[in-house]
Design a protein around this motif. Structure first.
Motif, short mmCIF file in Angstrom:
data_model
loop_
_atom_site.label_atom_id
_atom_site.label_comp_id
_atom_site.label_asym_id
_atom_site.label_seq_id
_atom_site.Cartn_x
_atom_site.Cartn_y
_atom_site.Cartn_z
N LEU A 67 45.82 42.12 27.89
CA LEU A 67 47.15 41.86 28.42
C LEU A 67 48.24 41.91 27.36
O LEU A 67 49.42 42.05 27.69
CB LEU A 67 47.18 40.50 29.12
N GLY A 68 47.86 41.75 26.09
CA GLY A 68 48.85 41.80 25.02
C GLY A 68 49.69 40.56 24.88
O GLY A 68 50.75 40.59 24.23
N VAL A 69 49.27 39.45 25.50
CA VAL A 69 49.97 38.17 25.38
C VAL A 69 48.93 37.08 25.17
O VAL A 69 47.73 37.30 25.38
CB VAL A 69 50.82 37.84 26.63
N SER A 70 49.39 35.89 24.80
CA SER A 70 48.46 34.78 24.65
C SER A 70 48.18 34.15 26.02
O SER A 70 49.09 33.90 26.80
CB SER A 70 49.04 33.71 23.71
N VAL A 71 46.90 33.92 26.29
CA VAL A 71 46.48 33.26 27.52
C VAL A 71 45.62 32.06 27.17
O VAL A 71 45.06 31.98 26.07
CB VAL A 71 45.70 34.22 28.45
N VAL B 132 53.78 29.87 31.63
CA VAL B 132 53.74 29.76 33.08
C VAL B 132 52.30 29.57 33.52
O VAL B 132 51.37 30.14 32.94
CB VAL B 132 54.38 31.00 33.76
N ILE B 133 52.11 28.73 34.55
CA ILE B 133 50.77 28.47 35.09
C ILE B 133 50.37 29.62 36.01
O ILE B 133 51.20 30.15 36.76
CB ILE B 133 50.75 27.14 35.87
N CYS B 134 49.10 30.00 35.96
CA CYS B 134 48.59 31.03 36.87
C CYS B 134 47.17 30.68 37.29
O CYS B 134 46.51 29.83 36.69
CB CYS B 134 48.64 32.41 36.22
N ALA B 135 46.72 31.34 38.34
CA ALA B 135 45.34 31.17 38.78
C ALA B 135 44.42 31.96 37.86
O ALA B 135 44.83 32.91 37.19
CB ALA B 135 45.18 31.66 40.21
N LEU B 136 43.17 31.56 37.81
CA LEU B 136 42.14 32.27 37.05
C LEU B 136 41.37 33.21 37.98
O LEU B 136 41.24 32.94 39.17
CB LEU B 136 41.19 31.26 36.41
N PRO B 137 40.85 34.33 37.47
CA PRO B 137 40.87 34.80 36.08
C PRO B 137 42.15 35.58 35.75
O PRO B 137 42.93 35.92 36.64
CB PRO B 137 39.66 35.72 36.02
N PHE B 138 42.31 35.87 34.47
CA PHE B 138 43.41 36.72 34.03
C PHE B 138 43.08 38.20 34.24
O PHE B 138 43.95 39.01 34.52
CB PHE B 138 43.68 36.49 32.53
N VAL B 139 41.78 38.55 34.05
CA VAL B 139 41.32 39.93 34.15
C VAL B 139 40.03 39.95 34.96
O VAL B 139 39.15 39.10 34.77
CB VAL B 139 41.04 40.53 32.74
N ARG B 140 39.92 40.90 35.90
CA ARG B 140 38.68 41.06 36.66
C ARG B 140 38.34 42.55 36.69
O ARG B 140 39.16 43.38 37.08
CB ARG B 140 38.84 40.52 38.09
N ASN B 141 37.12 42.87 36.29
CA ASN B 141 36.67 44.26 36.26
C ASN B 141 37.66 45.16 35.52
O ASN B 141 37.99 46.25 35.96
CB ASN B 141 36.41 44.77 37.67
N GLY B 142 38.15 44.67 34.39
CA GLY B 142 39.03 45.46 33.54
C GLY B 142 40.48 45.52 33.99
O GLY B 142 41.30 46.15 33.32
N LYS B 143 40.83 44.87 35.09
CA LYS B 143 42.18 44.95 35.64
C LYS B 143 42.89 43.60 35.54
O LYS B 143 42.30 42.56 35.87
CB LYS B 143 42.14 45.39 37.11
N ALA B 144 44.16 43.64 35.12
CA ALA B 144 44.96 42.42 35.05
C ALA B 144 45.16 41.86 36.46
O ALA B 144 45.36 42.62 37.42
CB ALA B 144 46.30 42.71 34.41
N GLN B 145 45.09 40.55 36.58
CA GLN B 145 45.26 39.88 37.86
C GLN B 145 46.66 39.33 38.08
O GLN B 145 46.94 38.69 39.09
CB GLN B 145 44.22 38.76 38.01
N MET B 146 47.57 39.57 37.13
CA MET B 146 48.96 39.15 37.27
C MET B 146 49.86 40.15 36.57
O MET B 146 49.39 40.95 35.76
CB MET B 146 49.18 37.74 36.71
N THR B 147 51.14 40.11 36.89
CA THR B 147 52.11 40.98 36.24
C THR B 147 52.65 40.27 35.01
O THR B 147 53.10 39.13 35.08
CB THR B 147 53.27 41.31 37.19
N ILE B 148 52.56 40.93 33.87
CA ILE B 148 53.03 40.36 32.61
C ILE B 148 54.44 40.87 32.35
O ILE B 148 54.69 42.08 32.31
CB ILE B 148 52.10 40.74 31.44
N LYS B 149 55.38 39.94 32.20
CA LYS B 149 56.76 40.32 31.91
C LYS B 149 56.90 40.72 30.44
O LYS B 149 56.38 40.06 29.56
CB LYS B 149 57.70 39.15 32.22
#
Length: 365
Positions: free
Chosen positions: A316-320, A347-364
């Protein structure tokens, strides 16, 4: 490096490959082979192999093995209805805290097999043997076995390439199941958030499998990539998300506790049923420069929380981070994390951050 540290059968292979070695749970293990980031991306995009021989396989057999495991484990092994099925569970102490998390599987005509975390193996084994005294069971540590994990979207193809005789078994093996091939157990499991396999085989045979997979362009990976991969996948680590003083419900592991059979009095059940949830495990994404780490203070409008694991996410290129937060917090809430004395927005988010190589949220950006 401490000469008393334990070494896996693959230690010389790691050393000759130029791996950076470190102490982990009393073992001397590779942290990376030159670039932790490259190893991480290899698993997300292609395939990587990890030496996990520091983990301990333990076989449980005997006329009362099922009864024993139904007391030992918070999840109910009666949910294992199919040959080769595996379940994820915790062992709890009387106070409901997590002794360890583990996977248990059963293959026809084989003992039940539990795989214990490296840093907990000695205390886990002592705990298991103490509870076994009341049952007709044998608890057998399999120090004769080595284990490797082959992970990533190309893991199956690589494993079938180097072991074509396994093709029929691999093709028909669903996720979270295991199969026996001679003296080798192959499980479609892993700790990266990617598809893949964990292979337990005689220690005398692991070098050949390792060498063959490396020759097939599978990337050797160390503990560094293993940690960033599991954190992106929202997978807990013993000693961080869970400890002997943290109940499963406060570690995001309530789904591993089975209470449906009122007659099953597993160790820790009373504490689990009578202790209310006091926190929840959620994800954090940092909104500014910096890297979140374990034990950092999180400030929310509902009170303080704490980072349990944090890193810079290569995908993702950010700290999680994963964090234990007040129950009122929800995904999307703005919080701050104390980093070097500064309140840094997250910002709080649901887990996971990544599933099967794909980001699960939009990173600003």
């Amino acid at each position: 490096m401490d000469s008393q540290l334990k070494r896996t059968p693959l230690f010389e292979a790691h050393r000759q490959a130029g791996a950076r070695l470190m102490e982990f749970g009393s073992w001397e293990m590779p942290v990376h082979y030159g670039s932790q980031i490259e190893e991480h991306h290899a698993v997300r995009q292609r395939s990587g192999i990890f030496d996990v021989s520091h983990m301990l396989a333990v076989d449980v057999q005997g006329t009362q093995a099922r009864e024993y495991l139904r007391q030992l484990l918070a999840n109910d092994i009666d949910r294992v209805r199919h040959d080769g099925q595996a379940i994820y569970t915790c062992m709890l102490n009387a106070q409901g805290g997590v002794v360890d998390d583990l996977i248990v599987s059963r293959i026809e005509n084989q003992p039940w097999r539990l795989v214990l975390n490296a840093g907990c193996a000695d205390k886990d084994l002592a705990w298991m043997q103490s509870l076994a005294q009341d049952y007709d069971v044998q608890v057998i540590p399999r120090h004769d076995l080595a284990m490797v994990a082959i992970q990533g979207p190309q893991a199956k193809a690589a494993l079938m390439q180097v072991r074509p005789a396994w093709q029929t078994v691999l093709e028909g093996l669903p996720r979270f199941t295991a199969a026996q091939i001679g003296d080798t157990q192959v499980s479609r499991t892993g700790y990266t958030g990617e598809d893949g396999y964990e292979v337990a085989l005689p220690a005398s045979e692991v070098q050949a499998l390792w060498d063959d997979l490396i020759a097939a362009q599978v990337q050797p990976c160390g503990l560094g990539a293993r940690d960033t991969l599991r954190l992106e996948a929202g997978l807990p680590l013993y000693g961080h998300e869970m400890t002997e003083t943290v109940l499963p419900v406060n570690a995001g592991l309530q789904w591993t506790v089975c209470l449906r059979d009122a007659e099953r009095d597993f160790t820790g059940r009373q504490a689990v049923e009578t202790t209310p949830q006091s926190a929840q495990l959620m994800g954090l994404v940092l909104q500014a420069r910096g890297v979140m780490r374990a034990e950092m203070l999180v400030k929310t409008e509902f009170g303080p929380g704490e980072v349990t694991s944090g890193t810079m996410s290569p995908t993702l290129g950010v700290s999680v981070a994963m964090a234990r937060l007040p129950l009122e917090c929800k995904a999307g809430d703005a919080v701050t994390v104390e980093i070097r004395g500064q309140a840094v927005p997250a910002v709080i988010c649901a887990l996971p951050f990544v599933r099967n190589g794909k980001a699960q949220m939009t990173i600003k950006s």
